[in-house]
Scaffold this motif. Sequence first.
Motif, PDB file in Angstrom:
ATOM      1  N   PRO A 162      39.651   1.733   5.039  1.00 22.25           N
ATOM      2  CA  PRO A 162      38.670   2.170   5.676  1.00 22.25           C
ATOM      3  C   PRO A 162      37.352   1.831   4.797  1.00 22.25           C
ATOM      4  O   PRO A 162      36.318   2.072   5.255  1.00 22.25           O
ATOM      5  CB  PRO A 162      38.678   3.864   5.507  1.00 22.25           C
ATOM      6  CG  PRO A 162      39.715   3.885   4.177  1.00 22.25           C
ATOM      7  CD  PRO A 162      40.566   2.754   4.300  1.00 22.25           C
ATOM      8  N   ILE A 209      29.884  10.873   9.775  1.00 29.71           N
ATOM      9  CA  ILE A 209      30.055  10.131   8.577  1.00 29.71           C
ATOM     10  C   ILE A 209      29.973   8.688   8.671  1.00 29.71           C
ATOM     11  O   ILE A 209      30.534   7.928   9.322  1.00 29.71           O
ATOM     12  CB  ILE A 209      31.493  10.621   8.006  1.00 29.71           C
ATOM     13  CG1 ILE A 209      31.771  11.879   8.240  1.00 29.71           C
ATOM     14  CG2 ILE A 209      31.625  10.239   6.541  1.00 29.71           C
ATOM     15  CD1 ILE A 209      33.229  12.370   8.155  1.00 29.71           C
ATOM     16  N   GLN A 210      29.198   8.356   7.598  1.00 26.79           N
ATOM     17  CA  GLN A 210      28.814   6.579   7.573  1.00 26.79           C
ATOM     18  C   GLN A 210      29.189   6.148   6.231  1.00 26.79           C
ATOM     19  O   GLN A 210      29.388   6.627   5.369  1.00 26.79           O
ATOM     20  CB  GLN A 210      27.558   6.360   7.881  1.00 26.79           C
ATOM     21  CG  GLN A 210      26.917   7.051   9.216  1.00 26.79           C
ATOM     22  CD  GLN A 210      25.579   6.430   9.924  1.00 26.79           C
ATOM     23  OE1 GLN A 210      24.580   7.092   9.741  1.00 26.79           O
ATOM     24  NE2 GLN A 210      25.647   5.245  10.314  1.00 26.79           N
ATOM     25  N   ASN A 211      29.670   4.817   6.518  1.00 24.60           N
ATOM     26  CA  ASN A 211      30.084   4.111   5.079  1.00 24.60           C
ATOM     27  C   ASN A 211      31.120   5.123   4.693  1.00 24.60           C
ATOM     28  O   ASN A 211      31.163   5.157   3.187  1.00 24.60           O
ATOM     29  CB  ASN A 211      28.753   3.900   4.208  1.00 24.60           C
ATOM     30  CG  ASN A 211      27.967   2.872   4.679  1.00 24.60           C
ATOM     31  OD1 ASN A 211      28.271   1.824   5.487  1.00 24.60           O
ATOM     32  ND2 ASN A 211      26.911   3.442   4.566  1.00 24.60           N
ATOM     33  N   GLY A 212      32.039   5.717   5.154  1.00 25.25           N
ATOM     34  CA  GLY A 212      32.896   6.596   4.677  1.00 25.25           C
ATOM     35  C   GLY A 212      34.017   5.775   3.651  1.00 25.25           C
ATOM     36  O   GLY A 212      34.309   4.723   3.719  1.00 25.25           O
ATOM     37  N   GLY A 237      39.469  -4.279   9.029  1.00 24.00           N
ATOM     38  CA  GLY A 237      38.960  -2.923   8.643  1.00 24.00           C
ATOM     39  C   GLY A 237      40.266  -1.881   9.263  1.00 24.00           C
ATOM     40  O   GLY A 237      40.792  -1.978  10.398  1.00 24.00           O
ATOM     41  N   MET A 289      32.689   4.067  16.863  1.00 27.59           N
ATOM     42  CA  MET A 289      31.729   3.024  17.569  1.00 27.59           C
ATOM     43  C   MET A 289      31.039   3.831  18.497  1.00 27.59           C
ATOM     44  O   MET A 289      30.725   3.339  19.610  1.00 27.59           O
ATOM     45  CB  MET A 289      32.584   2.195  18.221  1.00 27.59           C
ATOM     46  CG  MET A 289      33.349   1.151  17.571  1.00 27.59           C
ATOM     47  SD  MET A 289      34.498   0.100  18.266  1.00 27.59           S
ATOM     48  CE  MET A 289      35.595   0.827  18.876  1.00 27.59           C
ATOM     49  N   ASP A 300      43.156  -0.007  10.336  1.00 30.20           N
ATOM     50  CA  ASP A 300      44.506  -0.591  10.726  1.00 30.20           C
ATOM     51  C   ASP A 300      43.975  -1.546  11.942  1.00 30.20           C
ATOM     52  O   ASP A 300      43.260  -1.228  12.732  1.00 30.20           O
ATOM     53  CB  ASP A 300      45.101   0.665  11.241  1.00 30.20           C
ATOM     54  CG  ASP A 300      46.771   0.324  11.927  1.00 30.20           C
ATOM     55  OD1 ASP A 300      47.543   0.056  10.935  1.00 30.20           O
ATOM     56  OD2 ASP A 300      46.877  -0.128  12.897  1.00 30.20           O
ATOM     57  N   PRO A 302      28.321   1.602   9.699  1.00 32.46           N
ATOM     58  CA  PRO A 302      29.660   2.082  10.387  1.00 32.46           C
ATOM     59  C   PRO A 302      29.643   3.527  10.254  1.00 32.46           C
ATOM     60  O   PRO A 302      29.468   4.108   9.252  1.00 32.46           O
ATOM     61  CB  PRO A 302      30.916   1.347   9.764  1.00 32.46           C
ATOM     62  CG  PRO A 302      30.320   1.065   8.655  1.00 32.46           C
ATOM     63  CD  PRO A 302      29.035   0.807   8.454  1.00 32.46           C
ATOM     64  N   GLY A 303      30.006   4.192  11.311  1.00 35.98           N
ATOM     65  CA  GLY A 303      30.079   5.783  11.205  1.00 35.98           C
ATOM     66  C   GLY A 303      31.057   6.368  12.288  1.00 35.98           C
ATOM     67  O   GLY A 303      31.007   5.770  13.394  1.00 35.98           O
ATOM     68  N   PHE A 314      41.664  -0.004  17.544  1.00 42.68           N
ATOM     69  CA  PHE A 314      40.621  -0.445  18.082  1.00 42.68           C
ATOM     70  C   PHE A 314      40.057  -1.723  17.236  1.00 42.68           C
ATOM     71  O   PHE A 314      39.247  -2.116  16.807  1.00 42.68           O
ATOM     72  CB  PHE A 314      39.264   0.265  17.934  1.00 42.68           C
ATOM     73  CG  PHE A 314      39.514   1.615  19.100  1.00 42.68           C
ATOM     74  CD1 PHE A 314      39.752   1.310  20.249  1.00 42.68           C
ATOM     75  CD2 PHE A 314      39.289   2.931  18.391  1.00 42.68           C
ATOM     76  CE1 PHE A 314      40.090   2.621  21.093  1.00 42.68           C
ATOM     77  CE2 PHE A 314      39.579   4.063  19.068  1.00 42.68           C
ATOM     78  CZ  PHE A 314      39.966   3.681  20.327  1.00 42.68           C
ATOM     79  N   GLY A 315      41.111  -2.658  16.953  1.00 42.32           N
ATOM     80  CA  GLY A 315      40.897  -3.715  16.076  1.00 42.32           C
ATOM     81  C   GLY A 315      41.537  -5.168  16.708  1.00 42.32           C
ATOM     82  O   GLY A 315      41.466  -6.301  16.125  1.00 42.32           O
ATOM     83  N   SER A 353      43.664   3.808   8.693  1.00 43.74           N
ATOM     84  CA  SER A 353      42.588   3.846   9.456  1.00 43.74           C
ATOM     85  C   SER A 353      41.436   4.767   9.348  1.00 43.74           C
ATOM     86  O   SER A 353      41.570   5.691   8.725  1.00 43.74           O
ATOM     87  CB  SER A 353      43.053   4.336  10.963  1.00 43.74           C
ATOM     88  OG  SER A 353      41.946   4.251  12.073  1.00 43.74           O
ATOM     89  N   SER A 354      40.168   4.237   9.424  1.00 45.20           N
ATOM     90  CA  SER A 354      38.990   5.011   9.159  1.00 45.20           C
ATOM     91  C   SER A 354      39.045   6.181   9.980  1.00 45.20           C
ATOM     92  O   SER A 354      38.646   7.394   9.435  1.00 45.20           O
ATOM     93  CB  SER A 354      37.767   4.407   9.713  1.00 45.20           C
ATOM     94  OG  SER A 354      37.571   3.941  10.863  1.00 45.20           O
ATOM     95  N   LEU A 386      33.948  -5.343   8.313  1.00 48.49           N
ATOM     96  CA  LEU A 386      33.953  -3.968   7.640  1.00 48.49           C
ATOM     97  C   LEU A 386      35.184  -4.060   6.476  1.00 48.49           C
ATOM     98  O   LEU A 386      35.585  -2.833   5.826  1.00 48.49           O
ATOM     99  CB  LEU A 386      34.460  -2.845   8.604  1.00 48.49           C
ATOM    100  CG  LEU A 386      33.575  -2.649   9.650  1.00 48.49           C
ATOM    101  CD1 LEU A 386      33.829  -1.413  10.542  1.00 48.49           C
ATOM    102  CD2 LEU A 386      32.007  -2.199   8.978  1.00 48.49           C
ATOM    103  N   VAL A 392      38.241   8.840   6.784  1.00 52.53           N
ATOM    104  CA  VAL A 392      37.010   9.085   6.624  1.00 52.53           C
ATOM    105  C   VAL A 392      36.820  10.490   6.643  1.00 52.53           C
ATOM    106  O   VAL A 392      36.191  11.116   5.856  1.00 52.53           O
ATOM    107  CB  VAL A 392      36.125   8.191   7.696  1.00 52.53           C
ATOM    108  CG1 VAL A 392      34.482   8.804   7.572  1.00 52.53           C
ATOM    109  CG2 VAL A 392      36.085   6.867   7.284  1.00 52.53           C
TER     110      VAL A 392
END
Length: 258
Positions: free
Chosen positions: A17, A200-203, A93, A175, A95, A230-231, A99-100, A123-124, A42, A128
């Motif tokens: 993440p 949460i941003q820049n987790g 970024g 997103m 996994d 990113p958040g 959404f990758g 995954s974020s 990311l 996160v």
Amino acid sequence: MKNNSKIPKVTLVGAGPGDEELITIKGLKAIKNANVLFYDALVNENLLKKAKVSTLKIYVGKRFNKHAYSQDTINKMLVEYASKYGKVTRLKGGDSFVFGRGSEEVNYIESCGIETEVIPGISSALAVPSNQGIPLTKRSINESFWVITGTTSSGKISKDLVFGAQSSATLIILMGLRNLSLIMEEVLPYRPEKTPFAIIQNGTLPNETIIIDTIDNYKNVIEKIDYKAPGIIVIGDVVAEHPSFLEEEIQRVLERKF
Ligand SMILES: C[S@@+](CC[C@H](N)C(=O)[O-])C[C@H]1O[C@@H](n2cnc3c(N)ncnc32)[C@H](O)[C@@H]1O
């Protein structure tokens, strides 16, 4: 022993993440063994330092519709570089399969007869909130969590949001920051207005930030969002587990009364 580093192969690695230490040991090995590294926006760039000095490092990130390369071009480059240099590691970024677009890359590369391997990442979507002390599930609060895109490929919000809103699920929206108003207006008819949510941003990074409020107050947080970072948005009663929630709720009540 035979040196097989020139045999074409593309390894997709989930880089985690944000925090460079949240990559798997297997992922790190794939970075160290790579002849070429392709990396996304990311991915923590400190991870590139773990590669050999001789490793080619190629940035292929996409952020806010500013794409270094189109997905088609990236697919072709992965094949071209694997054919020429052997071991290619594709760092993404979180996994690669959340959404990758990881499976699109795997399908294309294999259709060209080149071997692939997928090394999962954290995954974020999970890490996160967890890093902030927000559990995604809690006994007797909710029975599932949904990870939903806040921006579909057509630029709209996902229809799944309305279905998730009608369940007890914790909603984790990736997103989605630019569509916050649309998202909240979809959720509000189905959840109590005092349902907490977090942005949460820049987790997991040193510049991580968190905003917590209740969904009826979402308009008050729009100005506080950093749209360049990113958040994720987390909606659900589990957000009340965050240490600052009670404090902020008390503050809000005091401000309303006096
Ligand atoms: C294209 S998706 C890729 C998700 C990635 N494959 C994963 O599993 O985490 C990018 C979105 O993930 C979320 N994201 C990724 N890293 C993040 C971080 N460190 N902090 C907050 N959100 C993050 C944001 O919603 C961002 O817009």
